[in-house]
Motif scaffolding. Sequence first.
Motif, PDB file in Angstrom:
ATOM      1  N   GLU A   1      12.672  43.779  72.998  1.00 28.66           N
ATOM      2  CA  GLU A   1      11.656  43.215  72.101  1.00 28.66           C
ATOM      3  C   GLU A   1      12.168  41.924  71.470  1.00 28.66           C
ATOM      4  N   ALA A   2      11.250  41.109  71.023  1.00 33.22           N
ATOM      5  CA  ALA A   2      11.587  39.801  70.460  1.00 33.22           C
ATOM      6  C   ALA A   2      12.400  39.966  69.177  1.00 33.22           C
ATOM      7  N   ARG A   3      13.320  39.037  68.938  1.00 32.18           N
ATOM      8  CA  ARG A   3      14.211  39.088  67.790  1.00 32.18           C
ATOM      9  C   ARG A   3      13.447  39.102  66.469  1.00 32.18           C
TER      10      ARG A   3
ATOM     11  N   LYS B   1      11.713  42.473  65.765  1.00 27.64           N
ATOM     12  CA  LYS B   1      12.688  43.461  65.310  1.00 27.64           C
ATOM     13  C   LYS B   1      13.016  43.224  63.834  1.00 27.64           C
ATOM     14  N   GLU B   2      13.204  41.957  63.472  1.00 32.34           N
ATOM     15  CA  GLU B   2      13.476  41.591  62.073  1.00 32.34           C
ATOM     16  C   GLU B   2      12.284  41.950  61.185  1.00 32.34           C
TER      17      GLU B   2
ATOM     18  N   LYS C   1       4.797  39.874  72.204  1.00 34.86           N
ATOM     19  CA  LYS C   1       6.157  39.382  72.455  1.00 34.86           C
ATOM     20  C   LYS C   1       6.207  37.858  72.617  1.00 34.86           C
TER      21      LYS C   1
ATOM     22  N   TYR D   1       5.964  36.105  69.187  1.00 36.93           N
ATOM     23  CA  TYR D   1       7.189  36.119  68.380  1.00 36.93           C
ATOM     24  C   TYR D   1       8.259  35.213  68.968  1.00 36.93           C
ATOM     25  N   GLU D   2       8.349  35.160  70.305  1.00 34.48           N
ATOM     26  CA  GLU D   2       9.337  34.270  70.924  1.00 34.48           C
ATOM     27  C   GLU D   2       8.985  32.807  70.689  1.00 34.48           C
TER      28      GLU D   2
ATOM     29  N   ASP E   1       9.836  31.966  67.071  1.00 35.48           N
ATOM     30  CA  ASP E   1      11.290  31.823  66.957  1.00 35.48           C
ATOM     31  C   ASP E   1      11.734  30.441  67.434  1.00 35.48           C
TER      32      ASP E   1
END
Length: 183
Positions: A3-5, A8-9, A96, A99-100, A103
């Motif tokens: 999963e995207a960082r 998760k955060e 996903k 979120y990527e 980021d």
Amino acid sequence: MAEARLYKEYKEEIISNLQEQFDYDNIMAVPKLEKIVINSGVGEAVENEKRLDTVSDNLAKITGQHPIITKSKKSISNFKVREGMPIGCKVTLRKKKMYEFLDRLINLALPRTRDFQGVPDKSFDGRGNYTLGIKEHTIFPEINTEQVDNVHGLDISFVTTAETDEEAYALLKEFGMPFQKRN
């Protein structure tokens, strides 16, 4: 598939931070990012349709998803635009890929902007959504600046489930959006 960082955060830290800040009773009441829409209007497409293909390719490189071509809704004689003419392109990112992209935008693209002072915090719409205008698409690392003949801009809209602008501001701030310092 990992999963995207940032997602998760969001699950591990941001939800609890927002619950503390706004006193939400239920975890489902915490605002979340629904989608990101990247839009680029191509006014020159009226005279030169090849420009639209170039912008479309650039948008595909930046987002990792094929854009849809937007067409004009009505004819405007002053701009030589007829109804149904292709005049831009847009991409809607969810889950996903969203979120990527966020980021990469926050950590790679925005810091590459010339004289970057932060993004303005005045572009909220009153319903918890935020729109950011970017003047040059070349700030994204996916674009090779040596092969660029025309620079174009992008509009990036962050659609959230937040009820107010204050909640949306807090959500995007938690994700790391570099807002300008408020006086």
